[in-house]
Motif scaffolding. Structure first.
Motif, short mmCIF file in Angstrom:
data_model
loop_
_atom_site.label_atom_id
_atom_site.label_comp_id
_atom_site.label_asym_id
_atom_site.label_seq_id
_atom_site.Cartn_x
_atom_site.Cartn_y
_atom_site.Cartn_z
N LEU A 21 0.84 -1.21 0.00
CA LEU A 21 0.00 0.00 0.00
C LEU A 21 0.86 1.25 0.00
O LEU A 21 0.51 2.26 -0.59
N LEU A 22 1.99 1.17 0.70
CA LEU A 22 2.87 2.35 0.82
C LEU A 22 3.93 2.39 -0.27
O LEU A 22 4.82 3.24 -0.25
N SER A 23 3.84 1.47 -1.23
CA SER A 23 4.91 1.35 -2.21
C SER A 23 4.72 2.22 -3.45
O SER A 23 5.43 2.06 -4.44
N HIS A 24 3.78 3.12 -3.40
CA HIS A 24 3.63 4.08 -4.49
C HIS A 24 3.54 5.49 -3.90
O HIS A 24 2.71 5.73 -3.02
N PRO A 25 4.38 6.41 -4.41
CA PRO A 25 4.41 7.76 -3.84
C PRO A 25 3.04 8.45 -3.81
O PRO A 25 2.77 9.23 -2.89
N ALA A 26 2.19 8.16 -4.79
CA ALA A 26 0.86 8.79 -4.81
C ALA A 26 0.07 8.38 -3.57
O ALA A 26 -0.62 9.21 -2.96
N ARG A 27 0.18 7.12 -3.19
CA ARG A 27 -0.61 6.65 -2.04
C ARG A 27 -0.05 7.22 -0.74
O ARG A 27 -0.83 7.57 0.16
N ILE A 28 1.26 7.36 -0.64
CA ILE A 28 1.83 8.00 0.56
C ILE A 28 1.39 9.46 0.60
O ILE A 28 0.99 9.97 1.65
N ALA A 29 1.43 10.11 -0.56
CA ALA A 29 1.03 11.52 -0.63
C ALA A 29 -0.42 11.68 -0.19
O ALA A 29 -0.75 12.62 0.55
N ILE A 30 -1.29 10.78 -0.62
CA ILE A 30 -2.71 10.85 -0.24
C ILE A 30 -2.84 10.73 1.27
O ILE A 30 -3.56 11.51 1.91
N SER A 39 -6.87 18.73 2.59
CA SER A 39 -8.03 18.56 1.75
C SER A 39 -8.49 17.14 1.89
O SER A 39 -7.69 16.22 2.02
N CYS A 40 -9.79 16.93 1.89
CA CYS A 40 -10.23 15.55 1.89
C CYS A 40 -11.25 15.32 0.80
O CYS A 40 -11.92 14.31 0.75
N ILE A 41 -11.37 16.28 -0.12
CA ILE A 41 -12.29 16.11 -1.24
C ILE A 41 -11.54 15.47 -2.40
O ILE A 41 -10.43 15.90 -2.75
N SER A 42 -12.13 14.46 -2.96
CA SER A 42 -11.51 13.67 -4.02
C SER A 42 -10.85 14.51 -5.10
O SER A 42 -9.68 14.32 -5.42
N GLY A 43 -11.58 15.48 -5.62
CA GLY A 43 -11.06 16.31 -6.71
C GLY A 43 -9.85 17.14 -6.31
O GLY A 43 -8.91 17.30 -7.08
N ASP A 44 -9.87 17.63 -5.06
CA ASP A 44 -8.74 18.43 -4.57
C ASP A 44 -7.50 17.56 -4.45
O ASP A 44 -6.39 17.99 -4.77
N ILE A 45 -7.70 16.34 -3.99
CA ILE A 45 -6.57 15.41 -3.87
C ILE A 45 -5.97 15.18 -5.25
O ILE A 45 -4.76 15.26 -5.43
N ALA A 46 -6.84 14.95 -6.23
CA ALA A 46 -6.36 14.72 -7.60
C ALA A 46 -5.59 15.92 -8.11
O ALA A 46 -4.57 15.77 -8.79
N ASN A 47 -6.04 17.13 -7.77
CA ASN A 47 -5.35 18.34 -8.23
C ASN A 47 -3.97 18.51 -7.62
O ASN A 47 -3.10 19.15 -8.20
N GLU A 48 -3.79 17.93 -6.44
CA GLU A 48 -2.49 18.05 -5.75
C GLU A 48 -1.45 17.09 -6.33
O GLU A 48 -0.27 17.22 -6.07
N LEU A 49 -1.91 16.09 -7.05
CA LEU A 49 -1.00 15.05 -7.54
C LEU A 49 -0.76 15.15 -9.04
O LEU A 49 -1.65 15.57 -9.78
N SER A 52 -3.62 11.80 -13.50
CA SER A 52 -4.98 12.07 -13.95
C SER A 52 -5.99 11.71 -12.85
O SER A 52 -5.67 10.95 -11.94
N ARG A 53 -7.18 12.26 -12.95
CA ARG A 53 -8.23 11.95 -11.98
C ARG A 53 -8.50 10.46 -11.92
O ARG A 53 -8.65 9.88 -10.84
N ALA A 54 -8.54 9.83 -13.08
CA ALA A 54 -8.85 8.39 -13.13
C ALA A 54 -7.82 7.59 -12.34
O ALA A 54 -8.18 6.66 -11.60
N THR A 55 -6.56 7.96 -12.50
CA THR A 55 -5.50 7.23 -11.81
C THR A 55 -5.55 7.47 -10.31
O THR A 55 -5.40 6.53 -9.51
N VAL A 56 -5.78 8.72 -9.91
CA VAL A 56 -5.87 9.03 -8.49
C VAL A 56 -7.04 8.27 -7.87
O VAL A 56 -6.91 7.70 -6.78
N CYS A 57 -8.14 8.22 -8.59
CA CYS A 57 -9.31 7.51 -8.12
C CYS A 57 -8.98 6.04 -7.88
O CYS A 57 -9.41 5.43 -6.90
#
Lengths: 109, 109
Positions: A21-30, A39-49, A52-57
């Motif tokens: 779970l911790l082996s991808h920087p995006a997941r640690i960042a989240i 931020s805890c809103i899905s779209g804001d999280i995606a904007n910080e990374l 793409s939205r699909a990948t963050v989702c």
DNA sequence: TTTGTATGTCGTAAACATACGAATTAGCGA
DNA sequence: TCGCTAATTCGTATGTTTACGACATACAAA
């Protein structure tokens, strides 16, 4: 999971799963974002990374399936937050590993 | 590493990389064996795990490339041991993550 | 009801990881 | 030297992860 993974002890499997779970920087960042409540809103999280939205989702769903985060619909948005209980349990597992006593006697390296 | 991974901060990348090392039960098992000094000979390690010699060797090389273990030829055998410095640095990185202050205020989940 | 916005899912391509038999390398002893 | 043993590398099959565009869903406001 590869078939062979099942032949290790449940403890090892669980810890390896948590590490994955911790082996991808995006997941640690989240996780860091949610802990900081920046931020805890899905779209804001995606904007910080830088993804793409699909990948963050996809990463969010992975964390959610593992029980590490919780999601809640709030009108048009979805709020995510850390599952603090689960986070503490993961932390405890890693602490167990890192508190291993290391025997250096007889080591020839 | 996927191309996109490079767009995250070096700290996140490093931690994710360390987590990836721990994301397979065989590699955790190897680390535990070496810490306990139950055995540090390549063949003995392979015998302790439910995997072929070739596969265990592959995991050993992965740990070695990451600097987490060291290997030394001793006649016909190869002795492996934990790189304690590196292990402590990995431990410190995880401790950094797990010492995150968690803000639960305003959380609606 | 229609339009727009926020999310999430599907399908798919490309990269990466896991696993192992076979071949290879290299030291040791007969 | 010759054969034996230990360890690693090679080639390859199979499965998993990452990434994203396009599509689907669902609420909210005009």
């Amino acid at each position: 999971m590869h078939a062979k993974t099942a032949e290790f002890s449940p403890e090892l499997q669980e810890l390896a799963q948590a590490a994955k779970l911790l082996s991808h920087p995006a997941r640690i960042a989240i996780i860091k974002l949610l802990a900081a409540k920046k931020s805890c809103i899905s779209g804001d999280i995606a904007n910080e990374l830088p993804l793409s939205r699909a990948t963050v989702c996809q990463h969010l769903q992975e964390l959610k399936n593992a029980g590490l985060i919780k999601g809640e619909i709030s009108g048009l948005n979805v709020n995510y937050c850390l599952n603090v209980e689960k986070w503490r349990s993961v932390k405890a597992q890693f602490e167990g590993l890192f508190s291993l006593t290391i025997h250096e006697i007889n080591c020839n390296c």
